[in-house]
Design a protein around this motif. Structure first.
Motif, PDB file in Angstrom:
ATOM      1  N   LYS A 291     -20.485   9.649   7.442  1.00  0.00           N
ATOM      2  CA  LYS A 291     -21.195   8.920   6.404  1.00  0.00           C
ATOM      3  C   LYS A 291     -20.429   7.661   6.009  1.00  0.00           C
ATOM      4  O   LYS A 291     -19.228   7.680   5.783  1.00  0.00           O
ATOM      5  N   VAL A 292     -21.150   6.547   5.934  1.00  0.00           N
ATOM      6  CA  VAL A 292     -20.570   5.282   5.500  1.00  0.00           C
ATOM      7  C   VAL A 292     -21.369   4.791   4.303  1.00  0.00           C
ATOM      8  O   VAL A 292     -22.581   4.611   4.394  1.00  0.00           O
ATOM      9  N   GLY A 293     -20.721   4.596   3.191  1.00  0.00           N
ATOM     10  CA  GLY A 293     -21.418   4.126   2.012  1.00  0.00           C
ATOM     11  C   GLY A 293     -22.390   5.169   1.486  1.00  0.00           C
ATOM     12  O   GLY A 293     -22.107   6.360   1.461  1.00  0.00           O
TER      13      GLY A 293
ATOM     14  N   LEU B 239     -21.807   6.165  10.424  1.00  0.00           N
ATOM     15  CA  LEU B 239     -20.752   5.490  11.159  1.00  0.00           C
ATOM     16  C   LEU B 239     -21.258   5.160  12.566  1.00  0.00           C
ATOM     17  O   LEU B 239     -21.788   6.039  13.256  1.00  0.00           O
ATOM     18  N   PRO B 240     -21.127   3.908  13.029  1.00  0.00           N
ATOM     19  CA  PRO B 240     -21.643   3.543  14.352  1.00  0.00           C
ATOM     20  C   PRO B 240     -21.130   4.443  15.473  1.00  0.00           C
ATOM     21  O   PRO B 240     -21.879   4.764  16.394  1.00  0.00           O
TER      22      PRO B 240
ATOM     23  N   LEU C 195     -25.150  14.617   6.042  1.00  0.00           N
ATOM     24  CA  LEU C 195     -24.131  13.626   5.704  1.00  0.00           C
ATOM     25  C   LEU C 195     -23.606  13.846   4.292  1.00  0.00           C
ATOM     26  O   LEU C 195     -22.473  13.495   3.979  1.00  0.00           O
ATOM     27  N   ASP C 196     -24.444  14.454   3.458  1.00  0.00           N
ATOM     28  CA  ASP C 196     -24.043  14.697   2.076  1.00  0.00           C
ATOM     29  C   ASP C 196     -23.254  15.986   1.911  1.00  0.00           C
ATOM     30  O   ASP C 196     -22.781  16.289   0.818  1.00  0.00           O
ATOM     31  N   GLY C 197     -23.086  16.766   2.975  1.00  0.00           N
ATOM     32  CA  GLY C 197     -22.299  17.988   2.884  1.00  0.00           C
ATOM     33  C   GLY C 197     -22.799  19.060   3.821  1.00  0.00           C
ATOM     34  O   GLY C 197     -23.771  18.868   4.555  1.00  0.00           O
ATOM     35  N   PHE C 198     -22.155  20.215   3.802  1.00  0.00           N
ATOM     36  CA  PHE C 198     -22.491  21.300   4.719  1.00  0.00           C
ATOM     37  C   PHE C 198     -22.914  22.566   3.965  1.00  0.00           C
ATOM     38  O   PHE C 198     -22.701  23.674   4.431  1.00  0.00           O
TER      39      PHE C 198
END
Length: 594
Positions: free
Chosen positions: A539-541, A546-547, A576-579
């Motif tokens: 996660k970016v921002g 992430l590329p 992306l916010d968690g697992f």
């Protein structure tokens, strides 16, 4: 029969003498009582003064250790361990640390910067504010070259006899690793020859007095050590202070000394405090965001920007193991004559990037041959402070198949079929490894010279940093395909990070160091490696991916791998916010099993 006229009655005389004696005894008792009360009162007052002094020194010591152990929190981009400058002359404001003090690696003495430490103006039992000396290599500005858990202080503290060490040695033998990072002084009452009148420039209106150390620090007659003159004007020179006997307690009239001292050792800053922080090691070794990962990304970036593009997977040579000074970044220069396949991580890769002898990496050449810089590795500035101070801890080995002088094998989908590739535990086909050396273990010494400069011969010995096969293989510089160099992620306390090659998409960082057996396996493992704990580091921002993660997902999907759904789930917004969701946990498990 009554006594004759004029004759004293013997009974009355005896009685009068008894009364007189009793009066004398009563008066004597009262006198003794008064003296005893006075003595007891003096002793109580003296004990109270000494306790106030001890408390003030303890509070100052605790505040300074906390300042150093939390230095990065208040100074973005910096590392842990630095101490403030003293209040040298009041020019920054009374009780405020100077912005800069003295030259690099030059020990400095002044008043304790109580305001910078967020303390009240601490006073000793004689109502004098505390003083403070900071080792030249622990002060915050100008900073030293290597601030880490192996940094030795430049201050020695002598015991009252002036021969044995209270800190800085054992018995009468000096030991560099036991020197101190700072000393705090309680100056005590004014002594003959001292002048504590009010300073005319930047007068300390709260603490009073002036900024001349000779008016507060004392000289010990027996040893000849003068605490006011103990600081050397030369960088990296040692300073020697003494915790002498209090002159109030000795009969020698020439021993005018009443300084009280407390000192701070590097271990009290690092081992006892900073290293106990949960984020201390992650800044250095976290597989996704630490300095070692960022350095590995730079090596991959180099291998993906060679003259022929991503198919040219050649990587830079290593820097030598032995350097003239380990604190100078430019000394970590790649070595092409003879080619160095194992050594320290290169800061400069000018030989590797050269057109004739290397890979013609124009990006590195345009940066003056510097590999570890933001212009070559975007984002490097985020970790450069840790590299600057821990560079002697990072080692590097490149497989012969991926070296700058292997142009044919490096462009193949699997260069390991033609030349040596590294092994890490049971994994094979590894292009390169980076190793961060953990804290020194029993029997290891990394700065044991009397000379405080960062040129200790102990630093050239790999076995003072690495253990087991890592120490053995990092010293091998004649690799062969038949006997590839072997490394391990479980040797000692070293952290090993791998760089592997994908047949289609080229080089990538693999923190797990797994064998790149297939497109699916290597990409799935690499993608799964972006998870740490319950965090997805793809996660970016707020919403971006992430590329590098997106590229891995695209490659997995294009190869019709069995885990392509899991790869796409892995970079979904939910995951992306968690697992916490089963979907995300299942995606991760499927990637690991791909």
């Amino acid at each position: 029969m009554s006594p004759e006229a004029g004759q004293e009655n013997p009974h009355r005389a005896n009685r009068q003498r008894g009364i007189a004696l009793l009066v004398v005894l009563v008066l004597l008792g009262l006198l003794v009582g008064v003296l005893a009360v006075g003595f007891t009162g003096d002793l109580a007052r003296q004990n109270k003064r000494e306790q106030q002094t001890a408390d003030a020194l303890a509070k100052a010591k605790e505040a300074l250790i906390g300042y150093a152990a939390n230095y990065r929190d208040e100074h973005s981009g910096q590392v842990f361990g630095y101490l403030p400058c003293p209040d040298v002359d009041g020019s920054a404001g009374e009780g405020t640390a100077e912005t800069a003090c003295g030259g690099t690696d030059l020990t400095v003495i002044g008043r304790l910067p109580w305001k910078t430490l967020e303390l009240p103006p601490l006073r000793d039992g004689n109502d004098e504010c505390l003083w403070y000396a900071v080792s030249g290599d622990f002060k915050s500005n100008p900073q030293t070259s290597l601030m880490n858990w192996d940094t030795n202080g430049l201050i020695e503290i002598m015991a009252p006899d002036g021969t044995n060490f209270a800190a800085g040695g054992s018995g009468s033998f000096a030991i560099p690793t036991r020197r101190t990072a700072a000393v705090i002084f309680a100056p005590g009452a004014i002594l003959p020859g001292q002048d504590r009148s009010f300073a005319t420039t930047h007068p300390p209106t709260i603490c009073g007095g002036n900024y001349n150390a000779a008016n507060y620090m004392d000289s010990d007659a027996a040893s000849g050590i003068n605490n006011a003159a103990a600081v050397s004007p030369n960088a990296n020179a040692l300073s020697r202070f003494i915790a002498a006997f209090n002159s109030d307690r000795t009969a020698n009239p020439n021993n005018a000394f009443n300084d009280r001292l407390a000192f701070i050792t590097p271990n009290e800053i690092f081992a006892d405090r900073a290293q106990k922080r949960s984020d201390f090691l992650p800044y250095l070794t976290d597989p996704n965001a630490g300095m070692l990962r960022a350095a590995a990304d730079c090596i991959v970036q180099y291998g993906r920007t060679n003259v022929a593009g991503i198919v040219d997977k050649r990587l830079p040579w290593a820097a030598p193991l032995a350097l003239s000074n380990y604190g100078i970044g430019g000394n970590y220069d790649d070595d092409a004559t003879p080619p160095r396949y194992s050594g320290r991580l290169p800061y400069r890769a000018n030989d590797s990037a050269a057109l004739v002898t290397g890979t013609s990496n124009s990006i590195v050449l345009l940066a003056g041959g510097v590999l570890l810089t933001n212009s070559v590795c975007p984002g490097w500035n985020n970790v450069s402070g840790f590299w600057d101070n821990w560079k002697d801890h990072v080692f590097y080995a490149v497989a012969k198949a991926f070296a700058p002088n292997s142009p044919t094998s490096a462009i193949l989908p699997n260069p390991c079929t033609l030349d040596e590739c590294l092994k890490v535990d049971s994994a094979t086909g590894i292009a390169a490894v980076l190793i961060f050396a953990g804290e020194k273990q029993v029997g290891q010494s990394r700065n044991n010279d009397a000379n405080p400069l960062y040129s200790s011969a102990a630093k050239s010995s790999v076995t003072n940093y690495l253990e087991g096969v890592n120490a053995v293989s990092i010293q091998q510089n004649s690799p062969t395909m038949g006997t590839p160099r072997q490394f391990s992620q479980t040797a000692g306390n070293d952290t090993v990070m791998c760089i592997s090659a994908h047949p289609v998409t080229g080089l990538y960082v693999d923190p797990t160091c797994s064998t790149p057996t297939s497109t699916c396996t290597s990409n799935a493992n690499s993608l799964a490696g972006y998870r740490s704990g319950n965090t997805n580091n793809c996660k970016v921002g707020t919403n971006s991916v992430l590329p590098a993660c997106q590229n891995l997902v695209n490659t997995i999907s294009s190869n019709n791998c069995s885990c392509k759904k899991s790869a796409n789930d892995f970079i979904s917004k939910q995951c992306l916010d968690g697992f916490t969701k089963p979907k995300c946990q299942n995606a991760y498990n499927a990637l690991m099993a791909c």
